[in-house]
Design an enzyme around this catalytic site. Structure first.
Site, PDB file in Angstrom:
ATOM      1  CB  ALA A  75      -0.907   0.007   1.236  1.00 32.03           C
ATOM      2  CE1 TYR A 142       6.151   5.922  -4.660  1.00 32.08           C
ATOM      3  CE2 TYR A 142       7.982   6.043  -6.218  1.00 32.08           C
ATOM      4  CZ  TYR A 142       7.013   5.306  -5.557  1.00 32.08           C
ATOM      5  OH  TYR A 142       6.914   3.944  -5.772  1.00 32.08           O
ATOM      6  CE  LYS A 146       7.014   3.280  -2.167  1.00 30.66           C
ATOM      7  NZ  LYS A 146       6.232   2.148  -1.648  1.00 30.66           N
ATOM      8  CE  LYS A 198      -1.205  15.398 -23.356  1.00 31.33           C
ATOM      9  NZ  LYS A 198      -2.067  15.808 -22.233  1.00 31.33           N
ATOM     10  NE  ARG A 207      11.338   6.752 -15.505  1.00 30.16           N
ATOM     11  CZ  ARG A 207      12.033   7.877 -15.710  1.00 30.16           C
ATOM     12  NH1 ARG A 207      13.232   7.845 -16.244  1.00 30.16           N
ATOM     13  NH2 ARG A 207      11.520   9.040 -15.372  1.00 30.16           N
TER      14      ARG A 207
HETATM   15  N1  LIG Z   1       3.753   0.030 -10.365  1.00 33.77           N
HETATM   16  C1  LIG Z   1       5.044   0.312 -10.423  1.00 33.77           C
HETATM   17  O1  LIG Z   1       5.622   0.475 -11.514  1.00 33.77           O
HETATM   18  C2  LIG Z   1       5.850   0.429  -9.140  1.00 33.77           C
HETATM   19  C3  LIG Z   1       7.234   0.712  -9.235  1.00 33.77           C
HETATM   20  C4  LIG Z   1       7.975   0.837  -8.073  1.00 33.77           C
HETATM   21  C5  LIG Z   1       7.369   0.654  -6.835  1.00 33.77           C
HETATM   22  N2  LIG Z   1       6.041   0.389  -6.768  1.00 33.77           N
HETATM   23  C6  LIG Z   1       5.416   0.219  -5.448  1.00 33.77           C
HETATM   24  O2  LIG Z   1       4.645  -0.974  -5.445  1.00 33.77           O
HETATM   25  C7  LIG Z   1       3.522  -0.825  -4.574  1.00 33.77           C
HETATM   26  C8  LIG Z   1       2.247  -1.211  -5.292  1.00 33.77           C
HETATM   27  O3  LIG Z   1       2.082  -0.359  -6.418  1.00 33.77           O
HETATM   28  P1  LIG Z   1       0.895  -0.527  -7.457  1.00 33.77           P
HETATM   29  O4  LIG Z   1       1.460  -0.162  -8.777  1.00 33.77           O
HETATM   30  O5  LIG Z   1       0.210  -1.817  -7.283  1.00 33.77           O
HETATM   31  O6  LIG Z   1      -0.040   0.684  -6.993  1.00 33.77           O
HETATM   32  P2  LIG Z   1      -1.641   0.772  -6.908  1.00 33.77           P
HETATM   33  O7  LIG Z   1      -1.947   2.200  -6.671  1.00 33.77           O
HETATM   34  O8  LIG Z   1      -2.273   0.079  -8.057  1.00 33.77           O
HETATM   35  O9  LIG Z   1      -1.945  -0.066  -5.591  1.00 33.77           O
HETATM   36  C9  LIG Z   1      -1.764   0.457  -4.307  1.00 33.77           C
HETATM   37  C10 LIG Z   1      -2.883  -0.095  -3.427  1.00 33.77           C
HETATM   38  O10 LIG Z   1      -2.718   0.443  -2.108  1.00 33.77           O
HETATM   39  C11 LIG Z   1      -3.971   0.948  -1.661  1.00 33.77           C
HETATM   40  N3  LIG Z   1      -3.680   2.053  -0.732  1.00 33.77           N
HETATM   41  C12 LIG Z   1      -3.162   3.271  -1.026  1.00 33.77           C
HETATM   42  N4  LIG Z   1      -3.039   4.017   0.082  1.00 33.77           N
HETATM   43  C13 LIG Z   1      -3.476   3.244   1.107  1.00 33.77           C
HETATM   44  C14 LIG Z   1      -3.603   3.464   2.507  1.00 33.77           C
HETATM   45  N5  LIG Z   1      -3.268   4.639   3.056  1.00 33.77           N
HETATM   46  N6  LIG Z   1      -4.106   2.467   3.275  1.00 33.77           N
HETATM   47  C15 LIG Z   1      -4.478   1.279   2.719  1.00 33.77           C
HETATM   48  N7  LIG Z   1      -4.382   1.027   1.390  1.00 33.77           N
HETATM   49  C16 LIG Z   1      -3.894   1.998   0.604  1.00 33.77           C
HETATM   50  C17 LIG Z   1      -4.709   1.398  -2.913  1.00 33.77           C
HETATM   51  O11 LIG Z   1      -6.118   1.452  -2.750  1.00 33.77           O
HETATM   52  C18 LIG Z   1      -4.276   0.323  -3.912  1.00 33.77           C
HETATM   53  O12 LIG Z   1      -5.139  -0.801  -3.876  1.00 33.77           O
HETATM   54  C19 LIG Z   1       3.580   0.617  -4.082  1.00 33.77           C
HETATM   55  O13 LIG Z   1       4.209   0.639  -2.826  1.00 33.77           O
HETATM   56  C20 LIG Z   1       4.447   1.321  -5.103  1.00 33.77           C
HETATM   57  O14 LIG Z   1       5.086   2.453  -4.561  1.00 33.77           O
HETATM   58  C21 LIG Z   1       5.262   0.269  -7.892  1.00 33.77           C
END
Ligand SMILES: NC(=O)c1ccc[n+]([C@@H]2O[C@H](COP(=O)([O-])OP(=O)(O)OC[C@H]3O[C@@H](n4cnc5c(N)ncnc54)[C@H](O)[C@@H]3O)[C@@H](O)[C@H]2O)c1
Length: 311
Positions: A75, A142, A146, A198, A207
């Site tokens: 999350a 951000y 992290k 865009k 990346r």
């Molecule tokens: N997607 C990427 O490319 C990527 C890259 C690097 C790191 N990450 C990390 O991976 C993790 C998951 O990312 P994702 O792409 O699935 O994002 P996402 O936004 O699809 O999923 C995040 C989930 O967390 C929930 N959430 C957000 N804030 C919350 C809170 N305060 N309490 C409870 N739930 C909460 C949201 O409702 C959502 O279901 C994150 O920590 C993100 O920073 C993702």
């Protein structure tokens, strides 16, 4: 078989991960506040115990953590660009929220925690390939949040003898990403809507893209491997791809020729070049990505087409 709590389990990565964990025989509880995710993203929402709560709600997280063998903490407030506009909220969810999850794990005696960290945003503008020895100098709130999370992971592992692993994800590509705001989703939606693609900047920024199934296998490897009580590992593809190349691959898998591409002003907080070396994750966790970006993009496009058909 283990009891595993997945925070943010109804988001993009979580909804891809939980069926894989369930197929391995684990019992999964999801804690999500549905700010970005949805029960509808899950393969079968009746197969999981779902707690509707915020990770900053100490009582709810502690209650959900009781009896768990592991917590996979996904999350987060996940956007670099939005974090520049709303640094307080980003800090609150990612830094304070991660602290609360770690503290609940400590109080509930959970054996291990996996923390979803990030590669590019945490390291900042270093000359790639980056690895675990690269000095983090985040250029967005951000990335800083992290890094703060990783700091608490390392401190809790040492101060309270916990097993905590930070996995630094590359840019993840794959199904269940319609709600995301990254380049792949934006490019596919532009193609579907017959609008120009865009690109922010001149398209030369780079990346490292990782297919979500490879990432989830990496998370599971992180959970299962014998490893030191704390470490951070890059889960990446090791391939540097420019944003213009990514747009070309999106057009190629969607079978469109000469789709218009507009270039806009570069946005604050976004790093210029990033790709990571994943040797440490390979050597310690046994992580190995299998999908070529072109194949992962093709599978993602096919998933986007299915969503469009059902709208
Ligand atoms: N997607 C990427 O490319 C990527 C890259 C690097 C790191 N990450 C990390 O991976 C993790 C998951 O990312 P994702 O792409 O699935 O994002 P996402 O936004 O699809 O999923 C995040 C989930 O967390 C929930 N959430 C957000 N804030 C919350 C809170 N305060 N309490 C409870 N739930 C909460 C949201 O409702 C959502 O279901 C994150 O920590 C993100 O920073 C993702």
């Amino acid at each position: 078989m283990a009891n595993i709590l997945v925070t943010g389990g109804c988001g993009f990565i979580g909804a891809n991960l939980v069926p894989m964990l369930r197929n391995k025989g684990h019992d999964i509880t999801i804690l999500d506040n549905f700010s970005r995710g949805s029960r509808d993203y899950l393969d079968d929402h009746t197969a999981y115990a779902i707690v509707d709560a915020d990770i900053r709600d100490e009582d709810a997280v502690l209650k959900a953590a009781q009896g768990q063998d592991a917590i996979i903490h996904l999350a987060a407030y996940g956007s670099v660009v939005e974090s520049v506009d709303a640094p307080e909220e980003n800090f609150s969810v990612n830094a304070v929220g991660t602290f609360k999850v770690l503290n609940a794990a400590r109080s509930a005696g959970v054996d291990q925690v996996i923390f979803s960290s990030t590669g590019g945003a945490l390291i900042g503008n270093a000359t790639p390939p980056v690895n675990e020895q690269s000095v983090p100098r985040p250029i967005s709130p951000y990335g800083a949040s992290k890094l703060a999370g990783e700091g608490y992971c390392c401190a809790f592992a040492n101060a309270y003898d916990m097993s905590i692993t930070a996995l630094r994800f590359a840019n993840v590509v794959g199904p269940i990403s319609w709600h995301k705001k990254g380049a792949v989703t934006a490019f596919f939606k532009a193609i579907m809507n017959n609008e120009p693609i865009k690109i922010y900047g001149d398209g030369a920024a780079t990346r490292d893209f990782l297919y979500v199934e490879d990432l989830c296998r990496g998370i599971i490897a992180g959970l299962e491997a014998k490893k030191p009580k704390f470490n951070a590992y890059h889960l990446a593809s090791g391939r540097e791809v420019t944003i213009k190349e990514l747009a070309d691959i999106a057009c190629q898998v969607a079978s469109v020729n000469n789709h218009p591409i507009y270039f806009n002003t570069k946005r604050k907080g976004e790093v210029e070049r990033n790709f990571a070396n994943y040797d440490l994750a390979h050597n310690v966790l046994g992580f190995q990505p299998f999908f070529k970006l072109e194949d992962g993009m093709d599978l993602t496009w096919k998933w986007f087409l299915k969503q469009n058909d059902s709208v």
